[in-house]
Design an enzyme around this catalytic site. Sequence first.
Site, PDB file in Angstrom:
ATOM      1  N   LYS A   9     -13.612   8.298   5.456  1.00  0.00           N
ATOM      2  CA  LYS A   9     -14.697   7.721   4.655  1.00  0.00           C
ATOM      3  C   LYS A   9     -15.160   8.718   3.604  1.00  0.00           C
ATOM      4  O   LYS A   9     -15.424   9.882   3.914  1.00  0.00           O
ATOM      5  CB  LYS A   9     -15.868   7.361   5.577  1.00  0.00           C
ATOM      6  CG  LYS A   9     -17.080   6.804   4.886  1.00  0.00           C
ATOM      7  CD  LYS A   9     -18.124   6.449   5.947  1.00  0.00           C
ATOM      8  CE  LYS A   9     -19.417   5.981   5.362  1.00  0.00           C
ATOM      9  NZ  LYS A   9     -20.419   5.713   6.408  1.00  0.00           N
ATOM     10  N   SER A  25      -5.939  -1.093  -8.430  1.00  0.00           N
ATOM     11  CA  SER A  25      -6.180  -0.008  -7.498  1.00  0.00           C
ATOM     12  C   SER A  25      -7.470   0.752  -7.797  1.00  0.00           C
ATOM     13  O   SER A  25      -8.263   0.371  -8.637  1.00  0.00           O
ATOM     14  CB  SER A  25      -5.016   0.978  -7.471  1.00  0.00           C
ATOM     15  OG  SER A  25      -4.939   1.625  -8.716  1.00  0.00           O
ATOM     16  N   THR A  57      -8.086  -2.521  -1.825  1.00  0.00           N
ATOM     17  CA  THR A  57      -7.109  -2.116  -2.820  1.00  0.00           C
ATOM     18  C   THR A  57      -6.347  -0.912  -2.258  1.00  0.00           C
ATOM     19  O   THR A  57      -6.404  -0.649  -1.069  1.00  0.00           O
ATOM     20  CB  THR A  57      -7.790  -1.805  -4.175  1.00  0.00           C
ATOM     21  OG1 THR A  57      -6.789  -1.632  -5.183  1.00  0.00           O
ATOM     22  CG2 THR A  57      -8.698  -0.599  -4.117  1.00  0.00           C
ATOM     23  N   TYR A  58      -5.638  -0.202  -3.121  1.00  0.00           N
ATOM     24  CA  TYR A  58      -4.910   0.991  -2.690  1.00  0.00           C
ATOM     25  C   TYR A  58      -5.274   2.155  -3.595  1.00  0.00           C
ATOM     26  O   TYR A  58      -5.770   1.968  -4.713  1.00  0.00           O
ATOM     27  CB  TYR A  58      -3.397   0.746  -2.694  1.00  0.00           C
ATOM     28  CG  TYR A  58      -2.843   0.451  -4.068  1.00  0.00           C
ATOM     29  CD1 TYR A  58      -2.346   1.476  -4.871  1.00  0.00           C
ATOM     30  CD2 TYR A  58      -2.834  -0.845  -4.570  1.00  0.00           C
ATOM     31  CE1 TYR A  58      -1.847   1.214  -6.141  1.00  0.00           C
ATOM     32  CE2 TYR A  58      -2.337  -1.115  -5.827  1.00  0.00           C
ATOM     33  CZ  TYR A  58      -1.847  -0.091  -6.613  1.00  0.00           C
ATOM     34  OH  TYR A  58      -1.367  -0.349  -7.864  1.00  0.00           O
ATOM     35  N   ALA A  74      -8.247  -5.916 -11.592  1.00  0.00           N
ATOM     36  CA  ALA A  74      -9.240  -6.916 -11.175  1.00  0.00           C
ATOM     37  C   ALA A  74     -10.438  -6.274 -10.475  1.00  0.00           C
ATOM     38  O   ALA A  74     -11.569  -6.763 -10.591  1.00  0.00           O
ATOM     39  CB  ALA A  74      -8.586  -7.944 -10.259  1.00  0.00           C
TER      40      ALA A  74
END
Length: 117
Positions: A9, A25, A57-58, A74
């Site tokens: 995190k 991404s 996302t990545y 997006a």
Amino acid sequence: MQIEVLKSKIHRVKVTEANVDYVGSITVDEALLEAAGMIAGEKVQVLNVTNGERLETYIIKGERDSGVVCLNGAAAHKASVGDVIIIVSYALLDFEEAKTFKPSVIFPDTATNRLVK
């Protein structure tokens, strides 16, 4: 049995860029990724504290020590520059292993998105 648990995190960083004209991404400062135990290409959930949006996302590795946190494609529609976000990733672990697993959680400087030393 396996369960999904918090692995890493990055807590409360500010969006520095939002680039709609990109494939997709989130670009994150390499130093933050390393400290949190995240890697390029890893699936992450982005939690927007400012507006309540959530997305998956990545990761794309950003320049080390730049403080960059850029939502691309997006995803750029889900946050504005200056929004505060949390970036999380999860892992599948055996139930017993999950009981003792310790996630990597970092708290960067909220003004600069850099590691606090």
